[in-house]
Motif scaffolding. Structure first.
Motif, PDB file in Angstrom:
ATOM      1  N   THR A   1       0.832  -1.202   0.000  1.00 32.88           N
ATOM      2  CA  THR A   1       0.000   0.000   0.000  1.00 32.88           C
ATOM      3  C   THR A   1       0.867   1.253   0.000  1.00 32.88           C
ATOM      4  O   THR A   1       2.059   1.212   0.313  1.00 32.88           O
ATOM      5  CB  THR A   1      -0.930   0.015   1.222  1.00 32.88           C
ATOM      6  N   GLN A   2       0.226   2.392  -0.335  1.00 32.45           N
ATOM      7  CA  GLN A   2       0.998   3.625  -0.421  1.00 32.45           C
ATOM      8  C   GLN A   2       0.136   4.857  -0.167  1.00 32.45           C
ATOM      9  O   GLN A   2       0.216   5.456   0.896  1.00 32.45           O
ATOM     10  CB  GLN A   2       1.662   3.717  -1.805  1.00 32.45           C
ATOM     11  N   TYR A   3      -0.731   5.226  -1.114  1.00 29.42           N
ATOM     12  CA  TYR A   3      -1.497   6.475  -1.007  1.00 29.42           C
ATOM     13  C   TYR A   3      -2.797   6.278  -0.220  1.00 29.42           C
ATOM     14  O   TYR A   3      -3.522   5.308  -0.448  1.00 29.42           O
ATOM     15  CB  TYR A   3      -1.829   7.015  -2.399  1.00 29.42           C
ATOM     16  N   GLU A   4      -3.094   7.215   0.685  1.00 28.18           N
ATOM     17  CA  GLU A   4      -4.350   7.205   1.441  1.00 28.18           C
ATOM     18  C   GLU A   4      -4.680   5.801   1.936  1.00 28.18           C
ATOM     19  O   GLU A   4      -5.772   5.269   1.722  1.00 28.18           O
ATOM     20  CB  GLU A   4      -5.492   7.743   0.567  1.00 28.18           C
ATOM     21  N   SER A   5      -3.709   5.197   2.634  1.00 27.90           N
ATOM     22  CA  SER A   5      -3.785   3.767   2.912  1.00 27.90           C
ATOM     23  C   SER A   5      -4.276   3.401   4.309  1.00 27.90           C
ATOM     24  O   SER A   5      -4.360   2.220   4.635  1.00 27.90           O
ATOM     25  CB  SER A   5      -2.405   3.140   2.699  1.00 27.90           C
ATOM     26  N   VAL A   6      -4.600   4.381   5.148  1.00 32.19           N
ATOM     27  CA  VAL A   6      -4.955   4.067   6.537  1.00 32.19           C
ATOM     28  C   VAL A   6      -6.132   3.106   6.606  1.00 32.19           C
ATOM     29  O   VAL A   6      -6.084   2.064   7.274  1.00 32.19           O
ATOM     30  CB  VAL A   6      -5.267   5.359   7.323  1.00 32.19           C
ATOM     31  N   GLU A   7      -7.228   3.427   5.904  1.00 36.35           N
ATOM     32  CA  GLU A   7      -8.416   2.563   5.941  1.00 36.35           C
ATOM     33  C   GLU A   7      -8.143   1.223   5.281  1.00 36.35           C
ATOM     34  O   GLU A   7      -8.554   0.168   5.783  1.00 36.35           O
ATOM     35  CB  GLU A   7      -9.590   3.259   5.253  1.00 36.35           C
ATOM     36  N   LEU A   8      -7.409   1.243   4.156  1.00 40.16           N
ATOM     37  CA  LEU A   8      -7.080  -0.009   3.471  1.00 40.16           C
ATOM     38  C   LEU A   8      -6.205  -0.896   4.348  1.00 40.16           C
ATOM     39  O   LEU A   8      -6.422  -2.112   4.441  1.00 40.16           O
ATOM     40  CB  LEU A   8      -6.369   0.286   2.143  1.00 40.16           C
ATOM     41  N   ASN A   9      -5.206  -0.311   4.999  1.00 44.33           N
ATOM     42  CA  ASN A   9      -4.321  -1.096   5.866  1.00 44.33           C
ATOM     43  C   ASN A   9      -5.110  -1.776   6.979  1.00 44.33           C
ATOM     44  O   ASN A   9      -4.918  -2.964   7.269  1.00 44.33           O
ATOM     45  CB  ASN A   9      -3.245  -0.199   6.487  1.00 44.33           C
ATOM     46  N   SER A  10      -5.999  -1.026   7.598  1.00 46.05           N
ATOM     47  CA  SER A  10      -6.799  -1.576   8.685  1.00 46.05           C
ATOM     48  C   SER A  10      -7.703  -2.695   8.195  1.00 46.05           C
ATOM     49  O   SER A  10      -7.844  -3.729   8.847  1.00 46.05           O
ATOM     50  CB  SER A  10      -7.638  -0.456   9.319  1.00 46.05           C
TER      51      SER A  10
ATOM     52  N   GLY B   1      -1.418 -15.662   6.457  1.00 50.30           N
ATOM     53  CA  GLY B   1      -1.610 -14.288   6.899  1.00 50.30           C
ATOM     54  C   GLY B   1      -1.620 -13.307   5.752  1.00 50.30           C
ATOM     55  O   GLY B   1      -1.122 -13.586   4.654  1.00 50.30           O
ATOM     56  N   VAL B   2      -2.224 -12.132   6.008  1.00 48.60           N
ATOM     57  CA  VAL B   2      -2.164 -10.990   5.102  1.00 48.60           C
ATOM     58  C   VAL B   2      -1.254  -9.962   5.762  1.00 48.60           C
ATOM     59  O   VAL B   2      -1.477  -9.567   6.906  1.00 48.60           O
ATOM     60  CB  VAL B   2      -3.563 -10.390   4.867  1.00 48.60           C
ATOM     61  N   PHE B   3      -0.228  -9.534   5.049  1.00 42.38           N
ATOM     62  CA  PHE B   3       0.780  -8.642   5.614  1.00 42.38           C
ATOM     63  C   PHE B   3       0.789  -7.325   4.848  1.00 42.38           C
ATOM     64  O   PHE B   3       0.880  -7.314   3.618  1.00 42.38           O
ATOM     65  CB  PHE B   3       2.162  -9.295   5.567  1.00 42.38           C
ATOM     66  N   ILE B   4       0.679  -6.223   5.574  1.00 44.55           N
ATOM     67  CA  ILE B   4       0.698  -4.900   4.964  1.00 44.55           C
ATOM     68  C   ILE B   4       2.157  -4.462   4.806  1.00 44.55           C
ATOM     69  O   ILE B   4       2.922  -4.434   5.777  1.00 44.55           O
ATOM     70  CB  ILE B   4      -0.062  -3.881   5.831  1.00 44.55           C
ATOM     71  N   LEU B   5       2.537  -4.110   3.579  1.00 42.17           N
ATOM     72  CA  LEU B   5       3.916  -3.739   3.276  1.00 42.17           C
ATOM     73  C   LEU B   5       3.935  -2.317   2.721  1.00 42.17           C
ATOM     74  O   LEU B   5       3.379  -2.054   1.653  1.00 42.17           O
ATOM     75  CB  LEU B   5       4.515  -4.724   2.265  1.00 42.17           C
ATOM     76  N   THR B   6       4.560  -1.413   3.437  1.00 41.15           N
ATOM     77  CA  THR B   6       4.601  -0.009   3.032  1.00 41.15           C
ATOM     78  C   THR B   6       5.994   0.364   2.524  1.00 41.15           C
ATOM     79  O   THR B   6       6.980  -0.304   2.835  1.00 41.15           O
ATOM     80  CB  THR B   6       4.212   0.899   4.213  1.00 41.15           C
ATOM     81  N   PRO B   7       6.112   1.443   1.744  1.00 43.52           N
ATOM     82  CA  PRO B   7       7.397   1.812   1.132  1.00 43.52           C
ATOM     83  C   PRO B   7       8.455   2.189   2.171  1.00 43.52           C
ATOM     84  O   PRO B   7       8.143   2.706   3.240  1.00 43.52           O
ATOM     85  CB  PRO B   7       7.047   3.017   0.255  1.00 43.52           C
TER      86      PRO B   7
ATOM     87  N   ALA C   1       8.155  -1.895  -6.033  1.00 42.86           N
ATOM     88  CA  ALA C   1       7.349  -2.326  -4.883  1.00 42.86           C
ATOM     89  C   ALA C   1       7.732  -3.734  -4.451  1.00 42.86           C
ATOM     90  O   ALA C   1       7.772  -4.047  -3.253  1.00 42.86           O
ATOM     91  CB  ALA C   1       5.867  -2.261  -5.237  1.00 42.86           C
ATOM     92  N   ILE C   2       8.041  -4.584  -5.413  1.00 44.77           N
ATOM     93  CA  ILE C   2       8.490  -5.942  -5.076  1.00 44.77           C
ATOM     94  C   ILE C   2       9.936  -5.911  -4.591  1.00 44.77           C
ATOM     95  O   ILE C   2      10.292  -6.563  -3.603  1.00 44.77           O
ATOM     96  CB  ILE C   2       8.357  -6.877  -6.297  1.00 44.77           C
ATOM     97  N   SER C   3      10.768  -5.125  -5.256  1.00 51.46           N
ATOM     98  CA  SER C   3      12.191  -5.060  -4.893  1.00 51.46           C
ATOM     99  C   SER C   3      12.385  -4.623  -3.447  1.00 51.46           C
ATOM    100  O   SER C   3      13.240  -5.157  -2.726  1.00 51.46           O
ATOM    101  CB  SER C   3      12.927  -4.093  -5.820  1.00 51.46           C
ATOM    102  N   GLN C   4      11.600  -3.636  -3.017  1.00 52.64           N
ATOM    103  CA  GLN C   4      11.744  -3.142  -1.655  1.00 52.64           C
ATOM    104  C   GLN C   4      11.335  -4.183  -0.607  1.00 52.64           C
ATOM    105  O   GLN C   4      11.621  -4.013   0.586  1.00 52.64           O
ATOM    106  CB  GLN C   4      10.908  -1.877  -1.450  1.00 52.64           C
ATOM    107  N   ASN C   5      10.689  -5.247  -1.055  1.00 49.84           N
ATOM    108  CA  ASN C   5      10.213  -6.270  -0.124  1.00 49.84           C
ATOM    109  C   ASN C   5      10.833  -7.640  -0.383  1.00 49.84           C
ATOM    110  O   ASN C   5      10.264  -8.669  -0.003  1.00 49.84           O
ATOM    111  CB  ASN C   5       8.684  -6.346  -0.197  1.00 49.84           C
ATOM    112  N   ILE C   6      12.022  -7.643  -0.981  1.00 48.53           N
ATOM    113  CA  ILE C   6      12.714  -8.913  -1.222  1.00 48.53           C
ATOM    114  C   ILE C   6      12.969  -9.651   0.082  1.00 48.53           C
ATOM    115  O   ILE C   6      12.834 -10.878   0.153  1.00 48.53           O
ATOM    116  CB  ILE C   6      14.029  -8.664  -1.991  1.00 48.53           C
ATOM    117  N   ASP C   7      13.312  -8.915   1.138  1.00 45.71           N
ATOM    118  CA  ASP C   7      13.583  -9.582   2.411  1.00 45.71           C
ATOM    119  C   ASP C   7      12.340 -10.282   2.952  1.00 45.71           C
ATOM    120  O   ASP C   7      12.425 -11.382   3.514  1.00 45.71           O
ATOM    121  CB  ASP C   7      14.142  -8.592   3.435  1.00 45.71           C
TER     122      ASP C   7
END
Length: 379
Positions: free
Chosen positions: A59-68, A84-90, A107-113
């Motif tokens: 997620t990225q823009y205006e994501s508070v409601e989406l994250n929740s 599980g569903v995991f929220i991954l932010t930049p 977006a994928i590269s930043q979450n390789i770990d």
């Protein structure tokens, strides 16, 4: 991790600017659809139904409601010890100091770990803003059968619409030989659906190189897929024939809702064999008054109708008061059309009130009217 060792990543960080006021404060995947659902319910339900038990939502823009909303994995059965569903932010900083994903591949590269932690054999990458049902396990079987490095879901679109899409040109065996982004004169009508399966080891190597390339836009369509083709990697197209809708505009969101009125609609939200899961709405059953008139409508629990409804979709807790008319329109959650008001060919946003005797929309309008603010009526 599921038996086929495939992890899902949902790209849910777009601005959704073509939905105008609907996405000013809410991320596009969190926008309501179909009476009681949200757009992101579809890719998440598809993952759950396909046996994918670990899903990252980027997620990225205006994501508070989406994250929740998305973090409550129990809605889709993705909240057990092994799922599980995991929220991954930049985590990368833009010039203005804000955390951003620089492109779909970034977006994928930043979450390789995060991905490496689960050691998947395959990675499923999805857009989080489309309405469709798809068995990703069938797509994975095709990927493995073909011995592919990447498999891209495609669907045939009318030739006149092909210039709007990324187009995959293939040989007779559906091997992708060329990718064209929105070509003026398309050679094929096989449009990319923004749904990819990659062999993770191959994609990981490419992403690491892409991160270090200052000339890259870090995008799957612009950079990763063309690089795969240039390196003679095996890319194949997987044809999808079911219902699929990109709800990126007000007109297309309205159309996707109105499709639910079609008895032959392929989406079929009542299908228990491929259920679309969502939050349980704490609302009373729909109420239709003794003097109400309802024709060809899709009505959700909590709706109250005392007026006239024709060829329309009413979301949870919407109201059509006595003497009011709602024709060829969509009322989103909590929308109210008060006494004597007329709404035609419009999409009325969440909790908006159309006042007494007000008139919005027109049967002759080519575009659907978005009613995003309260409309004043007679006092």
């Amino acid at each position: 991790m599921n038996q086929n060792k495939m992890l899902g990543m949902i790209l849910a960080g777009g601005r959704g600017s073509r939905l105008h006021d609907l996405t000013n404060k809410v991320a596009k995947p969190a926008v309501s659809y179909g009476g009681k659902y949200r757009i992101i319910d579809f890719p998440l339900s598809n993952c759950a139904n396909s046996g994918i038990d670990v899903v990252g939502v980027l997620t990225q823009y205006e994501s508070v409601e989406l994250n929740s909303y998305a973090a409550s994995g129990g809605r889709w059965g993705l909240d057990t010890r092994d799922s599980g569903v995991f929220i991954l932010t930049p985590r990368e900083k833009a010039d203005q100091g804000l955390d951003v994903y620089r492109g779909t591949a970034d977006a994928i590269s930043q979450n390789i770990d995060f991905i490496d932690k689960y050691d998947p054999e395959y990675l499923l990458v999805l857009s989080g803003d489309h309405i469709y049902k798809m068995n990703y396990d069938k797509m994975l079987s095709y990927h493995r059968e073909k011995g592919a490095d990447a498999t891209i879901a495609v669907r045939e679109v009318p030739w006149k619409e092909a210039p709007r899409f990324g187009i995959m040109n293939t040989d007779a065996d559906l091997n992708i030989v060329e990718f064209e982004e929105k070509p003026k004169e398309p050679k094929s009508n096989l449009a990319s659906m923004g749904i990819y399966i990659f062999t993770w080891s191959v994609l990981r190597e490419k992403l690491v190189r892409d991160m270090a390339d200052p000339n890259s836009s870090h995008d799957f369509g612009n950079d990763i897929i063309p690089a795969f083709l240039a390196e003679n990697r095996k890319l194949v197209a997987w044809k999808f024939k079911g219902y699929w809708k990109d709800v990126g505009t007000i007109d297309s969101l309205w159309e996707a809702n109105m499709d639910l009125l079609d008895e032959k609609n392929e989406l079929n939200l009542a299908d228990t064999s491929w259920k679309i899961y969502t939050e349980d709405a704490s609302a009373l059953p729909a109420y239709v008054g003794a003097n109400a008139s309802v024709e060809a409508a899709y009505i959700t629990q909590g709706s109250e109708i005392d007026g006239e409804v024709k060829r329309s979709v009413l979301f949870t807790d919407s109201v059509v008061a006595e003497g009011a008319k709602v024709i060829d329109s969509v009322l989103m959650p909590g929308a109210k059309v008060l006494d004597g008001a007329v709404v035609t060919r419009a999409l009325v946003a969440n909790n908006v009130v159309v006042g007494k005797n007000a008139v919005v929309g027109s049967a002759d309008s080519e575009e659907i009217l978005l009613v995003a603010n309260n409309v004043k009526g007679d006092e």
